[in-house]
Every structure is written in C-alpha cells, then in structure tokens.
Design a protein around this motif. Structure first.
Motif, PDB file in Angstrom:
ATOM      1  N   ILE A  97       0.855  -1.164   0.002  1.00 22.86           N
ATOM      2  CA  ILE A  97      -0.109   0.103   0.053  1.00 22.86           C
ATOM      3  C   ILE A  97       1.013   0.988  -0.064  1.00 22.86           C
ATOM      4  N   PRO A  98       0.868   2.051  -1.075  1.00 22.39           N
ATOM      5  CA  PRO A  98       1.922   3.280  -1.122  1.00 22.39           C
ATOM      6  C   PRO A  98       1.641   4.111   0.417  1.00 22.39           C
ATOM      7  N   LEU A  99       2.777   4.539   0.781  1.00 22.67           N
ATOM      8  CA  LEU A  99       2.665   5.680   1.805  1.00 22.67           C
ATOM      9  C   LEU A  99       1.465   6.532   1.988  1.00 22.67           C
ATOM     10  N   GLU A 100       1.293   6.992   0.626  1.00 22.02           N
ATOM     11  CA  GLU A 100       0.314   8.110   0.694  1.00 22.02           C
ATOM     12  C   GLU A 100      -1.275   7.724   0.691  1.00 22.02           C
ATOM     13  N   TYR A 101      -1.167   6.488   0.843  1.00 24.11           N
ATOM     14  CA  TYR A 101      -2.568   5.985   0.726  1.00 24.11           C
ATOM     15  C   TYR A 101      -2.836   5.280   2.219  1.00 24.11           C
ATOM     16  N   ARG A 102      -1.873   5.343   3.126  1.00 20.49           N
ATOM     17  CA  ARG A 102      -1.866   4.833   4.193  1.00 20.49           C
ATOM     18  C   ARG A 102      -2.514   5.458   5.486  1.00 20.49           C
ATOM     19  N   GLU A 103      -2.992   6.524   5.106  1.00 21.82           N
ATOM     20  CA  GLU A 103      -3.699   7.477   6.363  1.00 21.82           C
ATOM     21  C   GLU A 103      -4.694   6.758   7.224  1.00 21.82           C
ATOM     22  N   SER A 104      -5.586   6.084   6.240  1.00 15.61           N
ATOM     23  CA  SER A 104      -6.742   5.800   6.855  1.00 15.61           C
ATOM     24  C   SER A 104      -7.501   4.390   6.056  1.00 15.61           C
ATOM     25  N   GLU A 105      -8.367   3.750   6.547  1.00  9.34           N
ATOM     26  CA  GLU A 105      -9.197   2.713   5.900  1.00  9.34           C
ATOM     27  C   GLU A 105      -9.614   3.255   4.444  1.00  9.34           C
ATOM     28  N   ALA A 106     -10.009   4.537   4.412  1.00 10.14           N
ATOM     29  CA  ALA A 106     -10.814   5.038   3.354  1.00 10.14           C
ATOM     30  C   ALA A 106      -9.733   5.233   2.303  1.00 10.14           C
ATOM     31  N   THR A 107      -8.507   5.651   2.592  1.00 12.78           N
ATOM     32  CA  THR A 107      -7.526   5.990   1.624  1.00 12.78           C
ATOM     33  C   THR A 107      -6.786   4.603   1.180  1.00 12.78           C
ATOM     34  N   ARG A 108      -6.748   3.560   2.080  1.00 13.57           N
ATOM     35  CA  ARG A 108      -6.472   2.514   1.979  1.00 13.57           C
ATOM     36  C   ARG A 108      -7.276   1.561   0.517  1.00 13.57           C
ATOM     37  N   ARG A 109      -8.687   1.897   0.779  1.00  9.37           N
ATOM     38  CA  ARG A 109      -9.698   1.284   0.077  1.00  9.37           C
ATOM     39  C   ARG A 109      -9.395   2.074  -1.406  1.00  9.37           C
ATOM     40  N   ALA A 110      -9.405   3.251  -1.307  1.00 13.24           N
ATOM     41  CA  ALA A 110      -9.014   4.136  -2.542  1.00 13.24           C
ATOM     42  C   ALA A 110      -7.927   3.478  -3.450  1.00 13.24           C
ATOM     43  N   TYR A 111      -6.837   3.058  -2.677  1.00 13.85           N
ATOM     44  CA  TYR A 111      -5.880   2.440  -3.799  1.00 13.85           C
ATOM     45  C   TYR A 111      -6.144   1.070  -4.277  1.00 13.85           C
ATOM     46  N   VAL A 112      -7.025   0.350  -3.417  1.00 13.93           N
ATOM     47  CA  VAL A 112      -7.278  -1.011  -4.236  1.00 13.93           C
ATOM     48  C   VAL A 112      -8.300  -0.761  -5.270  1.00 13.93           C
ATOM     49  N   GLU A 113      -9.189   0.469  -5.016  1.00 11.97           N
ATOM     50  CA  GLU A 113     -10.021   1.015  -6.206  1.00 11.97           C
ATOM     51  C   GLU A 113      -9.139   1.401  -7.326  1.00 11.97           C
ATOM     52  N   LEU A 114      -8.290   2.133  -7.091  1.00 11.98           N
ATOM     53  CA  LEU A 114      -7.334   2.561  -8.395  1.00 11.98           C
ATOM     54  C   LEU A 114      -6.867   1.510  -9.176  1.00 11.98           C
ATOM     55  N   LEU A 115      -6.431   0.081  -8.213  1.00 10.24           N
ATOM     56  CA  LEU A 115      -5.800  -0.953  -8.713  1.00 10.24           C
ATOM     57  C   LEU A 115      -6.872  -1.689  -9.664  1.00 10.24           C
ATOM     58  N   VAL A 116      -8.111  -1.655  -9.305  1.00  6.20           N
ATOM     59  CA  VAL A 116      -9.195  -2.449  -9.835  1.00  6.20           C
ATOM     60  C   VAL A 116      -9.753  -1.678 -11.079  1.00  6.20           C
ATOM     61  N   ARG A 117      -9.982  -0.547 -10.794  1.00  2.82           N
ATOM     62  CA  ARG A 117     -10.830   0.193 -11.704  1.00  2.82           C
ATOM     63  C   ARG A 117      -9.698   1.017 -12.575  1.00  2.82           C
ATOM     64  N   GLU A 118      -8.659   1.179 -12.369  1.00  4.39           N
ATOM     65  CA  GLU A 118      -7.868   1.871 -13.390  1.00  4.39           C
ATOM     66  C   GLU A 118      -6.725   1.128 -13.953  1.00  4.39           C
ATOM     67  N   MET A 119      -5.747   0.678 -12.797  1.00  2.00           N
ATOM     68  CA  MET A 119      -4.384   0.210 -13.457  1.00  2.00           C
ATOM     69  C   MET A 119      -4.629  -1.160 -14.097  1.00  2.00           C
TER      70      MET A 119
END
Ligand SMILES: [Zn+2]
Length: 437
Positions: free
Chosen positions: A200-222
């Motif tokens: 999980i990149p450092l900039e997405y580790r602040e909260s559960e919500a940002t963490r979920r946002a990175y997983v969403e980025l993986l699934v929906r964009e990357m």
C-alpha cells in the motif's frame, strides 16, 4: 486474450540445423508438457550418450550422434566439450526493475531489525518506490538490462519480471514499458507481471478510506489499462499480514482475471495467512514463497493446478532459519518450482544454480527435483510448459551448457558459475569466457 507479443516469433532463431555434440550428459527433463508432481519430479531424464538436433529454433531430435548425423547430414555441429547440456533455466519470480540497490539494509538486519521494522522506518519496499519514481524510463532500462544479463550468465533463458516499485498508474506503466523494451532488446524470454499490489503506497496509508481508494485504483484503473495495453501477462499481489488482506487480494486478482491476466500470489511468506488456499481457489498459476504455508494450504495446492514457487535465497539472505516445506509439498503431490526472487531488498542474487544448491541443502530436494523445479516446473509457473523447460522434439531450443561432467555438480559447486553458454531458440544468448570452440 491473445498475447501476441509473447509468441516465440519474437526471437530470432539460430542457424537452420545444429547438432549439439560431445556432451557428457544431456539432461532432457522430457515428459508431459505440464508441471511435474510427486515422483515425476525425481526424473530429470539424464542421458549420457546423446546429442541434440535443433532445426529452425526447435528441438528436432535427441538421439545418438550417429542417428542424428544420418538424419541431418548438413547440420552445423556445436561441441559441448564434455559439459552438461540442459534446458535453459526458468527463473519464474524476479523483481528485476529497480534503481538503487539496498545494501544498507543488510547491516540493519544484522543489527537485529526485521523486515517489517525496516519497512515501518520507511525503508524496504518504500525506499525502492521513492527511488524508482524519481528515475526515467531510460535510466531504469539501462540498469535492468545489465542486471537481467547477469541472470542469463548463470544459465537462465526465461525470466519472469514484475513491476511493483512504482505504485502509481504512471510509474507502474513506466516500469512495464521498461520490461517490454527489455523483451525486445535482450535475447532472453521475458514474462511481464503487473505487481501494482506490491505494497500500500505511503500516501494511501492514512486511513481505511485511503487504503480502499488505492485498491479501487488498482481494480478500476490500473488493471484495465495494463491489460488493454497488453503490458503484462500476469498480475500478482503481496498477500501478507500488514500488507494486502485476503479480501483485498481476492478483489484485485478477480479483477485481473476478468481482464484476461493470469494470476500469481505472494503467499504465506512470513506468516501463515491462507495464501496458498486463496491462490488455489482462484486458480492462480503459481503461489510463491510459502515458507509459512499451513497444512490446509498444502492440501489446497495438492488438489489444484497451482505451482508452488519456493524462494530459499530470500530466507538465506534475510538470515532466517525457516524454509518452505518442500518435502511435504512434493510428497503431497504439489508441483514445486525454484526461483531467485531477484530483488534489491531481500534476494539480490542473479544465481539460479545457487538457489538449486539451497533447494538440495536446505529444502532437502534431490538434484533431479531441483532441476525439474528450475526447468519444467518453472516453465509451468509462467504458463509456458508447452514451449520451454525440456529438451524434447517440438520444444524451443532454449538450452544451457555447463562446464561440469555430471548434473549433480550443478548444485555442488555452490556459488560458482559453470555456465558456458545459453541458447534461446537455438541462437546463442550468452557465452562465457570459459568459451565454446
Ligand atoms: Zn517477490
């Protein structure tokens, strides 16, 4: 999905017909074009009076020299100088695209800091991420070209290479483009894997919500972008306590499978967390590491088609005394592969024969099992068991020649490099200064 850029036609083929003569042993690994299990792994097909014919880049025959000379009277002969001729080795797990080597962490570990503690202090994967993001594609290409060439000098002809130090769309695409360029520039076969879920990149580790946002980025964009640009054949996730959870790993890999990618999973490396079971249930091509695999995990792998890729060099380099239970895996009928895990933090070795040494000395594998693990089963771990990993008619003439008289010397002279030459589709890939006449 048709992966046209991964076809053998990418590789120039060697001279029309070649005979590889005067080998002390030809280790064919010949047999079914699939992963080998249980007692099958104990037969590497060692032949002491055989020559190998290669035509148009493919193995055309394995027979006595007399027979092959009669069949191919105009063939060009290559003298193996009483060495051992084997299938080119398949290194099915590397993280070969990185910037700065992380030799500073070796002393931190020696002083008692573990992998997770170094990561918590901003070292580990995160320092490689910062470093890679700051580098240009050309810079990364130059570094990786030299490093992957080192892998070839030890006998590898097929190398899986993961992204995973970018962790943004742009930096992951940059990494995968470097891998694609290497595929065109090096004579090696390179299998690209998207590992945007390495951390999980450092900039997405602040909260559960940002963490979920990175997983969403993986699934929906990357993943859709990587798949549509055909930049990877596999997707992989680092499933481990403190990194990706079981639900996140499943969501990411399910999206990847839906986009046409094959699956790999970093599973049960440090803690037993159901990684092997998840890999088996998703039909992953391989589950990798498995030093902490549970009995249930072994059972799940035994009933599925997933290859267990073991990386004992990593445990050695990390100073751990635990190893993946290779004997229990093999005895349960799980196909086992061995790979370097070549990466800047936990396994900076390009030496796959050294990993075979560890397979024998630490994992208690027989030499034949270790050889099969780095040829046929390595090929199965990158879904190429129908093309490479054995010296048999119809297979690509991907070969490695070692300056030893008996294949048992390959793991014996540990750390040494006895590789004289490698060939990909019959064309010389690497030749050492030990030389060929
Ligand atoms: Zn890895």
């Amino acid at each position: 999905m048709s992966n046209s850029q991964f076809n053998d036609t990418d590789h120039p083929v060697g001279e029309a017909t070649q005979l590889f003569v005067n080998a002390s042993q030809v280790v064919t690994c010949a047999g079914p074009a699939r992963a080998r299990r249980g007692p099958e792994m104990n037969d590497a097909g060692v032949r002491s009076k055989a020559a190998v014919a290669v035509r148009d880049g493919l193995v055309a025959g394995v027979d006595t020299l007399g027979e092959l000379r009669a069949r191919f009277p105009d063939a060009h002969e290559i003298d193996c100088r009483r060495g051992v001729l084997m299938p080119g080795l398949v290194d099915s797990h590397t993280h070969g695209i990185f910037g700065r080597p992380r030799y500073d962490e070796q002393e931190m570990r020696a002083a008692g800091l573990d992998y997770m503690e170094i990561a918590r202090r901003g070292g580990g994967i995160h320092s490689s991420v910062r470093d890679l993001r700051a580098r240009s594609e050309d810079e990364l290409f130059a570094l990786a070209r030299e490093r992957l060439t080192r892998l070839a000098t030890f006998g590898a002809t097929t190398v899986e290479v993961k992204s995973g130090y970018g962790l943004t769309l742009a930096d992951e695409l940059k990494t995968l483009r470097v891998i694609a360029r290497l595929s065109g520039a090096l004579p090696l076969r390179i299998v690209p894997t998207f590992l945007g879920a390495h951390e999980i990149p450092l900039e997405y580790r602040e909260s559960e919500a940002t963490r979920r946002a990175y997983v969403e980025l993986l699934v929906r964009e990357m993943i859709p972008r990587v798949a549509s640009e055909r930049l990877a054949r596999f997707a992989d996730v680092f499933f481990e306590t403190g990194v990706y959870t079981v639900d996140e790993s499943r969501a990411i890999l399910t999206a990847a499978r839906g986009a046409g990618l094959l699956l790999k999973l970093h599973a049960d490396e440090l803690t037993s967390s159901g990684g092997a079971e998840l890999a088996a249930s998703l039909g992953a091509t391989s589950a990798d590491h498995l030093a902490a695999v549970s009995d249930e995990g072994i059972e799940a792998l035994a009933h599925g088609s997933t290859v267990a890729t073991l990386l004992p060099g990593t445990m050695l380099f990390l100073g751990k005394s635990t190893h993946a239970p290779a004997r229990r895996l093999i005895e349960a009928g799980v196909p086992v592969a061995l790979a370097t895990d070549f990466n800047p933090g936990t396994s900076p070795t390009p030496n796959l024969p050294l990993v075979l040494t560890l397979g024998v000395s630490q994992l208690r594998m027989s030499v034949a099992e270790a050889v099969i693990a780095a040829t046929v089963n390595g090929a199965a771990a990158v879904a190429m068991a129908d093309r490479v990993g054995q010296i048999a008619p119809g297979f690509s003439a991907d070969l490695a020649l070692f300056a030893i008289e008996d294949v048992r010397e390959l793991p014996y002279w540990y750390g040494d490099n006895r590789c004289i030459a490698t060939f990909v589709a019959g064309k010389a890939c690497h030749t050492s200064d030990l030389g060929l006449t």
